[in-house]
Write a protein that holds these residues in place. Structure first.
Motif, PDB file in Angstrom:
ATOM      1  N   ILE A 108      33.115  52.411  22.193  1.00  0.00           N
ATOM      2  CA  ILE A 108      32.988  51.799  23.517  1.00  0.00           C
ATOM      3  C   ILE A 108      32.118  50.552  23.436  1.00  0.00           C
ATOM      4  O   ILE A 108      32.447  49.490  24.001  1.00  0.00           O
ATOM      5  N   PHE A 109      31.012  50.657  22.727  1.00  0.00           N
ATOM      6  CA  PHE A 109      30.083  49.544  22.588  1.00  0.00           C
ATOM      7  C   PHE A 109      30.749  48.352  21.914  1.00  0.00           C
ATOM      8  O   PHE A 109      30.517  47.191  22.271  1.00  0.00           O
ATOM      9  N   TYR A 110      31.598  48.643  20.923  1.00  0.00           N
ATOM     10  CA  TYR A 110      32.294  47.580  20.196  1.00  0.00           C
ATOM     11  C   TYR A 110      33.151  46.748  21.146  1.00  0.00           C
ATOM     12  O   TYR A 110      33.184  45.512  21.062  1.00  0.00           O
ATOM     13  N   PHE A 111      33.829  47.419  22.065  1.00  0.00           N
ATOM     14  CA  PHE A 111      34.749  46.715  22.962  1.00  0.00           C
ATOM     15  C   PHE A 111      34.046  46.043  24.141  1.00  0.00           C
ATOM     16  O   PHE A 111      34.591  45.086  24.717  1.00  0.00           O
ATOM     17  N   ILE A 112      32.871  46.502  24.509  1.00  0.00           N
ATOM     18  CA  ILE A 112      32.178  45.871  25.642  1.00  0.00           C
ATOM     19  C   ILE A 112      31.196  44.792  25.195  1.00  0.00           C
ATOM     20  O   ILE A 112      30.626  44.092  26.039  1.00  0.00           O
ATOM     21  N   SER A 113      31.013  44.624  23.882  1.00  0.00           N
ATOM     22  CA  SER A 113      30.051  43.630  23.394  1.00  0.00           C
ATOM     23  C   SER A 113      30.356  42.209  23.879  1.00  0.00           C
ATOM     24  O   SER A 113      29.416  41.453  24.187  1.00  0.00           O
ATOM     25  N   PRO A 114      31.620  41.789  23.995  1.00  0.00           N
ATOM     26  CA  PRO A 114      31.875  40.437  24.534  1.00  0.00           C
ATOM     27  C   PRO A 114      31.403  40.285  25.982  1.00  0.00           C
ATOM     28  O   PRO A 114      30.945  39.205  26.382  1.00  0.00           O
ATOM     29  N   TYR A 115      31.505  41.362  26.747  1.00  0.00           N
ATOM     30  CA  TYR A 115      31.083  41.298  28.146  1.00  0.00           C
ATOM     31  C   TYR A 115      29.554  41.256  28.271  1.00  0.00           C
ATOM     32  O   TYR A 115      29.017  40.646  29.192  1.00  0.00           O
ATOM     33  N   ILE A 116      28.877  41.909  27.325  1.00  0.00           N
ATOM     34  CA  ILE A 116      27.411  41.842  27.304  1.00  0.00           C
ATOM     35  C   ILE A 116      26.972  40.412  27.021  1.00  0.00           C
ATOM     36  O   ILE A 116      26.082  39.871  27.682  1.00  0.00           O
ATOM     37  N   ALA A 117      27.619  39.794  26.037  1.00  0.00           N
ATOM     38  CA  ALA A 117      27.299  38.406  25.694  1.00  0.00           C
ATOM     39  C   ALA A 117      27.600  37.476  26.868  1.00  0.00           C
ATOM     40  O   ALA A 117      26.838  36.544  27.158  1.00  0.00           O
ATOM     41  N   SER A 118      28.697  37.738  27.566  1.00  0.00           N
ATOM     42  CA  SER A 118      29.063  36.918  28.716  1.00  0.00           C
ATOM     43  C   SER A 118      28.079  37.091  29.864  1.00  0.00           C
ATOM     44  O   SER A 118      27.754  36.127  30.570  1.00  0.00           O
ATOM     45  N   PHE A 119      27.590  38.318  30.055  1.00  0.00           N
ATOM     46  CA  PHE A 119      26.642  38.601  31.131  1.00  0.00           C
ATOM     47  C   PHE A 119      25.384  37.753  30.986  1.00  0.00           C
ATOM     48  O   PHE A 119      24.857  37.202  31.956  1.00  0.00           O
ATOM     49  N   TYR A 120      24.897  37.630  29.741  1.00  0.00           N
ATOM     50  CA  TYR A 120      23.692  36.847  29.492  1.00  0.00           C
ATOM     51  C   TYR A 120      24.004  35.371  29.181  1.00  0.00           C
ATOM     52  O   TYR A 120      23.077  34.586  28.973  1.00  0.00           O
ATOM     53  N   ASN A 121      25.299  35.052  29.081  1.00  0.00           N
ATOM     54  CA  ASN A 121      25.721  33.697  28.747  1.00  0.00           C
ATOM     55  C   ASN A 121      25.196  33.269  27.376  1.00  0.00           C
ATOM     56  O   ASN A 121      24.769  32.134  27.175  1.00  0.00           O
ATOM     57  N   LEU A 122      25.222  34.213  26.427  1.00  0.00           N
ATOM     58  CA  LEU A 122      24.785  33.955  25.061  1.00  0.00           C
ATOM     59  C   LEU A 122      25.869  34.477  24.113  1.00  0.00           C
ATOM     60  O   LEU A 122      25.867  35.658  23.752  1.00  0.00           O
ATOM     61  N   PRO A 123      26.797  33.647  23.680  1.00  0.00           N
ATOM     62  CA  PRO A 123      27.913  34.101  22.837  1.00  0.00           C
ATOM     63  C   PRO A 123      27.476  34.790  21.547  1.00  0.00           C
ATOM     64  O   PRO A 123      28.156  35.704  21.070  1.00  0.00           O
ATOM     65  N   GLU A 124      26.325  34.370  20.992  1.00  0.00           N
ATOM     66  CA  GLU A 124      25.876  34.948  19.732  1.00  0.00           C
ATOM     67  C   GLU A 124      25.487  36.417  19.860  1.00  0.00           C
ATOM     68  O   GLU A 124      25.368  37.133  18.858  1.00  0.00           O
ATOM     69  N   LEU A 125      25.298  36.892  21.086  1.00  0.00           N
ATOM     70  CA  LEU A 125      24.925  38.290  21.295  1.00  0.00           C
ATOM     71  C   LEU A 125      26.056  39.255  20.927  1.00  0.00           C
ATOM     72  O   LEU A 125      25.801  40.431  20.660  1.00  0.00           O
ATOM     73  N   GLU A 126      27.298  38.779  20.928  1.00  0.00           N
ATOM     74  CA  GLU A 126      28.428  39.681  20.669  1.00  0.00           C
ATOM     75  C   GLU A 126      28.326  40.321  19.286  1.00  0.00           C
ATOM     76  O   GLU A 126      28.381  41.550  19.152  1.00  0.00           O
ATOM     77  N   ASN A 127      28.180  39.515  18.255  1.00  0.00           N
ATOM     78  CA  ASN A 127      28.066  40.055  16.898  1.00  0.00           C
ATOM     79  C   ASN A 127      26.771  40.832  16.705  1.00  0.00           C
ATOM     80  O   ASN A 127      26.751  41.863  16.017  1.00  0.00           O
ATOM     81  N   ILE A 128      25.703  40.347  17.307  1.00  0.00           N
ATOM     82  CA  ILE A 128      24.417  41.048  17.195  1.00  0.00           C
ATOM     83  C   ILE A 128      24.532  42.449  17.784  1.00  0.00           C
ATOM     84  O   ILE A 128      24.065  43.431  17.204  1.00  0.00           O
ATOM     85  N   ALA A 129      25.176  42.560  18.947  1.00  0.00           N
ATOM     86  CA  ALA A 129      25.324  43.853  19.617  1.00  0.00           C
ATOM     87  C   ALA A 129      26.116  44.840  18.761  1.00  0.00           C
ATOM     88  O   ALA A 129      25.768  46.024  18.672  1.00  0.00           O
ATOM     89  N   ILE A 130      27.180  44.363  18.115  1.00  0.00           N
ATOM     90  CA  ILE A 130      28.013  45.242  17.304  1.00  0.00           C
ATOM     91  C   ILE A 130      27.214  45.834  16.143  1.00  0.00           C
ATOM     92  O   ILE A 130      27.334  47.030  15.824  1.00  0.00           O
ATOM     93  N   TRP A 131      26.394  45.023  15.518  1.00  0.00           N
ATOM     94  CA  TRP A 131      25.598  45.503  14.382  1.00  0.00           C
ATOM     95  C   TRP A 131      24.430  46.379  14.831  1.00  0.00           C
ATOM     96  O   TRP A 131      24.148  47.411  14.221  1.00  0.00           O
ATOM     97  N   VAL A 132      23.774  45.976  15.899  1.00  0.00           N
ATOM     98  CA  VAL A 132      22.636  46.764  16.390  1.00  0.00           C
ATOM     99  C   VAL A 132      23.094  48.153  16.822  1.00  0.00           C
ATOM    100  O   VAL A 132      22.378  49.142  16.652  1.00  0.00           O
ATOM    101  N   ALA A 133      24.307  48.243  17.363  1.00  0.00           N
ATOM    102  CA  ALA A 133      24.829  49.531  17.849  1.00  0.00           C
ATOM    103  C   ALA A 133      24.992  50.560  16.735  1.00  0.00           C
ATOM    104  O   ALA A 133      25.040  51.770  17.000  1.00  0.00           O
ATOM    105  N   LEU A 134      25.067  50.119  15.492  1.00  0.00           N
ATOM    106  CA  LEU A 134      25.184  51.061  14.384  1.00  0.00           C
ATOM    107  C   LEU A 134      23.949  51.953  14.251  1.00  0.00           C
ATOM    108  O   LEU A 134      24.014  53.016  13.629  1.00  0.00           O
TER     109      LEU A 134
END
Length: 480
Positions: free
Chosen positions: A96-122
Motif C-alpha cells: 500500500i505504501f509503495y502505491f501511495i508514495s507519489p501522493y505523499i510527495a505531491s501532498f508536500y510538493n516535494l517530488p524527491e519524497l517518492e523514492n525516499i518514502a519507498i525505501w524508508v517504508a522497508l
C-alpha cells in the motif's frame, strides 16, 4: 515486592539503562555529527514521512507485543501466531505504501519524497521479523542481550551514515542509517532469542491476544497520529527548514525522554503484570517508581532547558539557533512522559485495556483540540500546547486508574512529586543565572552543568534525602 523480583527489577533497569543511554548517547552524538553536514531541510523531509511510518508500524504490531507480555501461560503457538500476523500485515502495508508514495510527495510538493518514502517504508517490514524475538527477551527480563544488540546495530549503521553524510549523499545518509540499524538488529535478535516459529497459526490464540491487543492498537494509533500530526501540519503550513528546526528540538528533548520511558516500562510493565492480582503491592510499587523516575529525570530535562543556548550553538552551530526556544518549552512538556506512561501501563497490567482505550480517546480529543487551536499562533504556541497536553494526559488517565486502584489519584501523584518539582525548578533558574554570567559559550555550558549537579545534590540532601538514599542503594546493589 519480593527480593527475587526486586533483584530482577534492579538488574533489568540497569541493563535496560545501559542499552538506552549508551545506544541513545551514541546515536545522539552520531546525529549531531551528521547534522553538522546536512541541512535542516534534509531532516525535515524525513520528519514529513514520520506520521505515515508511525501509523504503519502501529498496524504491524497491533498491540500484540504487550498482549504477549501481559498474558500468563503463553505458549509457542501464541508466539508463532503473532509472528506470522506481523509478517503478513507488514507485507500488505508496504505494498500500500509503495502505491501511495507519489501522493505523499505531491501532498508536500516535494517530488524527491517518492523514492525516499519507498525505501524508508522497508523499515517496518524488516522490524516485523523480530517483534516476537524482542518480546521474548523482554518477558525474560533479559535486557543484557538487547543492550549488546542495540549497541552493535547503532554503531555499525551510524558509521555508514556518517561516511555517507560527508560523502555528499545528503538525506540518503539518514535513510541508510535506519535500514541498516533495523537490519542488523533483526539478525542479532534472531541469533540471541534462540526461537524459531512453528508452522502453526491459531485462530483461537489470535482472537484471545487480539481482544487485548486491539484496544492497545486503537489507543496506539490515536497517540501515534497525534504525536506525528505536528510534523504533518508544520510540513504543510511551513517550510521544510522550519520543520527541521522544530524536529531537531523534538529529537533532542525526546531522546532522554524516550530513553528513560523505555528503560522503565520495559522492566516495570512485566513486573506489574506479575503483581496484577495484588493491588497493595502494585500501588506501593507505582508510587516508588514515579518518585525515583522524577528524582532522576526532572533535573535532566530542566537542566537541558537551562543550557540550551550554549549547547545548540556549540554542538550544532548557529544554523540551528532557531531550535532553541522550541527546545526549552519541549523540555517542560516531555519531562512528564515517563510519569504518563507509567500511569497508563497500570491499566494494561490490570488487564483493563478497555479503560486504557477510553482514556486514550479522551486524551486525544483534548490533544487535537489544543493542537488545532494553537496552529494560528505559531510554532512556539504549538510547543506550549504540548505542555498543556502533558498535564491533561496525566489528569485523565489518573481518573481511570482510580476506578481500579483507589489510592492512585491525580492529587496523590502530584503530591508525591511536588518536592521534586520545587527543587528541580529552583535548580533550573539558578543554572540559567550562573551560566549567563559568562560570555564564552564553553564557560556557559560547563558552568551550567556543574552548578546544576552541585545545586541539585545539595537540595536533595536537604529535602529528599530518602530518595537519594534509595537511589544510592539501588546503584550499589544494596537492600533498603
Amino acid at each position: 515486592m519480593s527480593d527475587s523480583l526486586k533483584d530482577s527489577a534492579i538488574k533489568g533497569v540497569i541493563w535496560s539503562g545501559i542499552e538506552r543511554f549508551s545506544v541513545q548517547g551514541i546515536q545522539f552524538i552520531l546525529s549531531l555529527v551528521i547534522a553538522r553536514q546536512l541541512l535542516p531541510s534534509d531532516y525535515g523531509m524525513i520528519a514529513m514521512l514520520s506520521i505515515f511510518m508511525a501509523i504503519a508500524q502501529s498496524f504491524v504490531d497491533s498491540g500484540f507485543s504487550n498482549a504477549l507480555i501481559q498474558k500468563q501461560g503463553r505458549t509457542d503457538v501464541d508466539y508463532s501466531t503473532v509472528f506470522y500476523f506481523n509478517i503478513g500485515v507488514a507485507a500488505v502495508i508496504y505494498i500500500i505504501f509503495y502505491f501511495i508514495s507519489p501522493y505523499i510527495a505531491s501532498f508536500y510538493n516535494l517530488p524527491e519524497l517518492e523514492n525516499i518514502a519507498i525505501w524508508v517504508a522497508l523499515n517496518f517490514v524488516i522490524s516485523a521479523f523480530s517483534t516476537v524475538q524482542r518480546a521474548k527477551l523482554t518477558i525474560d527480563l533479559d535486557f543484557r542481550k538487547q543492550a549488546i544488540i542495540s549497541l552493535v546495530s547503532v554503531i555499525l549503521s551510524g558509521i555508514v551514515a556518517v561516511w555517507m553524510a560527508y560523502s555528499g549523499f545528503g538525506v540518503w545518509a539518514l535513510v541508510a542509517q535506519g535500514l541498516l540499524n533495523n537490519g542488523i538488529s533483526t539478525i542479532l535478535l534472531w541469533i540471541s532469542a534462540k526461537w524459531l516459529p512453528s508452522l502453526v497459526f491459531s485462530i483461537q490464540s489470535f482472537k484471545e491476544l487480539f481482544s487485548f491487543g486491539s484496544k492497545l492498537l486503537i489507543g496506539g494509533l490515536l497517540h501515534t497520529l497525534y504525536t506525528n500530526m505536528y510534523s504533518l501540519v508544520i510540513g504543510k503550513a511551513y517550510s521544510s527548514s522550519d520543520l527541521g528546526h522544530f524536529n531537531m528540538a523534538a529529537t533532542i528533548t525526546q531522546t532522554p525522554s524516550t530513553s528513560v520511558t523505555t528503560i522503565l516500562t520495559r522492566v516495570t510493565y512485566p513486573i506489574e503484570c506479575r503483581m496484577q492480582d495484588d493491588n497493595m503491592r502494585l500501588e506501593n510499587s507505582f508510587f516508588q517508581f514515579i518518585k525515583l523516575t522524577a528524582f532522576v529525570f526532572f533535573p535532566m530535562m530542566i537542566g537541558l532547558a537551562a543550557v540550551a543556548d550554549p549547547l545548540i550553538k556549540l554542538v550544532l552551530t548557529d544554523k540551528w539557533v532557531s531550535s532553541i526556544p522550541y527546545l526549552r518549552i519541549m523540555c517542560v512538556a516531555y519531562m512528564w512522559n515517563p510519569i504518563m506512561r507509567l500511569s497508563w501501563d497500570l491499566l494494561n497490567a490490570k488487564h483493563r485495556s478497555d479503560l486504557s482505550l477510553r482514556s486514550e480517546i479522551i486524551k486525544k480529543i483534548v490533544a487535537f483540540a489544543i493542537l488545532f487551536l494553537s496552529i494560528p499562533f505559531g510554532l512556539k504556541a504549538m510547543c506550549i500546547g504540548l505542555v498543556l497536553y502533558s498535564i491533561a494526559d496525566l489528569l485523565i488517565v489518573s481518573y481511570y486508574i482510580k476506578q481500579i486502584l483507589p489510592r492512585i489519584t491525580f492529587v496523590k501523584i502530584i503530591t508525591n512529586l511536588f518536592p521534586i518539582l520545587i527543587q528541580t525548578f529552583i535548580m533550573g533558574i539558578l543554572v540559567y543565572v550562573v551560566s549567563n554570567v559568562f560570555h564564552n559559550l564553553w564557560f556557559q555550558l560547563v558552568s551550567g552543568i556543574l552548578s546544576g549537579i552541585i545545586i541539585y545534590m545539595i537540595s536533595s540532601f536537604i529535602f529528599t534525602r530518602n530518595l537519594l538514599k534509595t537511589l544510592y542503594n539501588i546503584i550499589m546493589f544494596r537492600k533498603n
